[in-house]
Design a protein around this motif. Structure first.
Motif, mmCIF file in Angstrom:
data_model
loop_
_atom_site.group_PDB
_atom_site.id
_atom_site.type_symbol
_atom_site.label_atom_id
_atom_site.label_comp_id
_atom_site.label_asym_id
_atom_site.label_seq_id
_atom_site.Cartn_x
_atom_site.Cartn_y
_atom_site.Cartn_z
ATOM 1 N N UNK A 1 -12.745 -4.883 0.958
ATOM 2 C CA UNK A 1 -11.822 -5.611 1.818
ATOM 3 C C UNK A 1 -10.625 -4.742 2.178
ATOM 4 N N UNK A 2 -10.298 -4.700 3.456
ATOM 5 C CA UNK A 2 -9.122 -3.971 3.913
ATOM 6 C C UNK A 2 -7.919 -4.907 3.785
ATOM 7 N N UNK A 3 -7.377 -4.969 2.582
ATOM 8 C CA UNK A 3 -6.231 -5.831 2.281
ATOM 9 C C UNK A 3 -5.082 -4.937 1.829
ATOM 10 N N UNK A 4 -4.260 -4.457 2.773
ATOM 11 C CA UNK A 4 -3.176 -3.546 2.390
ATOM 12 C C UNK A 4 -2.166 -4.169 1.439
ATOM 13 N N UNK B 1 0.827 -1.207 0.000
ATOM 14 C CA UNK B 1 0.000 0.000 0.000
ATOM 15 C C UNK B 1 0.863 1.260 0.000
ATOM 16 N N UNK B 2 0.317 2.354 -0.508
ATOM 17 C CA UNK B 2 1.037 3.621 -0.402
ATOM 18 C C UNK B 2 1.008 4.127 1.030
ATOM 19 N N UNK C 1 -7.351 -0.590 -0.195
ATOM 20 C CA UNK C 1 -6.187 -0.077 0.523
ATOM 21 C C UNK C 1 -4.946 -0.015 -0.351
ATOM 22 N N UNK C 2 -4.941 -0.703 -1.485
ATOM 23 C CA UNK C 2 -3.801 -0.614 -2.405
ATOM 24 C C UNK C 2 -3.780 0.726 -3.137
ATOM 25 N N UNK C 3 -4.908 1.436 -3.118
ATOM 26 C CA UNK C 3 -4.978 2.753 -3.754
ATOM 27 C C UNK C 3 -4.834 3.885 -2.745
ATOM 28 N N UNK C 4 -5.224 3.641 -1.497
ATOM 29 C CA UNK C 4 -5.085 4.637 -0.421
ATOM 30 C C UNK C 4 -5.192 3.902 0.903
#
Length: 349
Positions: free
Chosen positions: A268-271, A199-200, A297-300
Motif C-alpha cells: 500500500x502506498x500510504x505515506x 514519510x522520509x 512508503x514510511x521506510x522510503x
C-alpha cells in the motif's frame, strides 16, 4: 483485452535523504541497466518506453527529456511520459501492450525531493483558487485526515505508532529502504502526526519491465501476471470528501478484481500512518494479509517513484515465490486523492 501481461523484472535505487552528487540521469542509469540485465534484454529489444516524473521537483519544464539520455533514445524509440507517479506510467504501458502494439515495455520513474522544500512544492497540487493560496502543506493536510480518523474513533495515536514501528521493522530486510529498524516515533510535527507518522524525504528511482504472453515466460521464471488494473479519483475539493474513507480506492479495487479472491500480500502506498488505516478499510484487508513487507512508503518515499515501487515490490514477491496473489496500490495528490490498484498473480505452483 484477453492478452496476458506480466511484470517480469523490477529494480530500484538505494533510497537516500539526498543524492546531490548525482543528476537525475546519473541516478537513473544504474537502475535501467539492472532491470534490463535481469531479462537479458537490450534497449533495442523494448517495444515501448514510458516514464513518470514531475517537472515541479526538477524546477524546469520538460525535465523528463533529459532522463532519456539514460535510456538511450537513438535509434528512435516509441516513448511516452506522464506527469505522475510511475504507477500511472505502468498503466499506460499496460494498455499499450493490451492493444498488441508491443510485446515488451520499460517503465521507469524517479524523483529528487532533496533540492527544494517538498512540503511547499506539493501545494501546487491543490485547488489554485480556494486552497493553494492558504498554503496548507502536505503534512498539514495529512494531519487533518488523521484527526478526522481519531474523531471518528477509527484509530488512536498508539495504533498509528504501531503502524510506523511495524513498517520500519519490516524494512530491516529491505536493503533499499531509507529508514530501517527501531526509528524513534519522535515529537509532534503537525498534531496529531509525529515525525514517525510521516514519510522520509529522499531521492530515488525505480524501473520495471512488462512482457506479454509467452514472451513473459521466456524472460522470467515466475512472471507476476497483472490480473486487473484500474485507477480512480476523488473530488478535488477537500471539503466535499469524507477523509476517513477512500471510495475511489474501493472502486478501483473492485474494477481490478481485488475482491474476487483473497490476496496474501498488499503493498500500500500510504505515506502517512493514518492513510494505511483508510486503505485497509477501503480494501477490506484483514490481519491475514501481509501489508507492506518491504516497509512501504514510511521506510522510503521517493516522490513520483513510490507508487511504482509498490507494484514492483508486489511483483518481486511473486517472482521469489513468497506470494501467489498480491495487491499493489499507488496514490497521488492530497489525502489519497487519486488511487490506482493492481492485482498480480503468479502461476500455480
Amino acid at each position: 483485452m484477453n492478452r496476458e501481461i506480466a511484470v517480469v523484472a523490477f529494480a530500484q535505487t538505494d533510497h537516500r535523504r539526498t543524492r546531490e552528487e548525482l543528476s537525475e540521469v546519473e541516478m537513473l542509469m544504474p537502475v535501467l541497466h539492472e532491470v534490463l540485465a535481469q531479462t537479458g534484454l537490450k534497449t533495442a529489444d523494448i517495444g515501448f518506453t514510458c516514464s513518470g516524473s514531475s517537472d515541479y521537483l526538477a524546477g524546469r519544464a520538460f525535465s523528463f527529456t533529459l532522463a532519456l539520455d539514460g535510456v538511450g533514445a537513438w535509434p528512435p524509440i516509441s516513448e511516452s511520459h506522464v506527469e505522475m507517479d510511475g504507477a500511472w506510467a505502468l498503466y499506460e504501458a499496460w494498455t499499450k501492450l493490451l492493444t498488441g502494439d508491443a510485446d515488451t515495455a520499460l517503465v521507469y520513474s524517479y524523483g529528487k525531493s532533496s533540492p527544494g522544500p517538498l512540503r511547499d512544492v506539493l501545494t501546487r497540487q491543490l485547488d489554485p483558487y480556494y486552497v493553494a493560496p492558504l498554503w496548507p502543506d502536505s503534512v498539514a493536510l495529512a494531519a487533518l485526515q488523521a484527526q478526522a480518523l481519531l474523531d471518528a474513533g477509527d484509530t488512536d495515536e498508539p495504533a498509528l505508532a504501531a503502524v510506523a514501528a511495524r513498517s520500519r521493522t519490516d524494512a530491516t530486510a529491505n536493503s533499499h529502504a531509507q529508514l530501517r529498524g527501531a526509528v524513534p516515533h519522535g515529537d509532534y510535527l503537525v498534531r496529531p502526526l509525529r515525525t514517525g507518522d510521516c514519510p522520509p524525504i529522499g531521492d530515488g528511482a525505480a524501473a520495471v519491465i512488462l512482457a506479454a504472453g509467452e514472451r513473459a515466460r521466456e524472460l522470467c521464471d515466475r512472471p507476476a501476471w497483472i490480473r486487473g488494473l484500474d485507477h480512480r479519483i476523488e473530488a478535488h475539493a477537500l471539503g466535499v470528501r469524507d477523509l476517513t474513507d477512500s471510495p475511489s480506492t474501493r472502486l478501483a479495487a473492485e474494477k481490478a478484481g481485488a475482491f474476487e479472491r483473497p490476496v496474501d500480500t498488499a503493498e500500500l502506498h500510504a505515506p502517512f500512518t493514518a492513510q494505511e488505516v483508510v486503505l485497509r478499510k477501503a480494501l477490506s484487508l484483514d490481519d491475514g494479509v501481509r501489508v507492506n513487507p518491504s516497509g512501504g512508503a514510511l521506510a522510503a518515499n521517493p516522490v513520483m517513484a513510490a507508487g511504482l515501487i509498490r507494484i514492483g515490490e508486489a511483483a518481486a514477491g511473486i517472482h521469489r515465490g513468497e506470494s501467489d496473489r498480491a495487491l499493489a496500490h499507488a496514490t497521488s495528490g492530497p489525502c489519497l486523492q487519486q488511487n490506482l490498484v493492481a492485482v498480480l498473480e503468479g502461476d500455480p505452483r
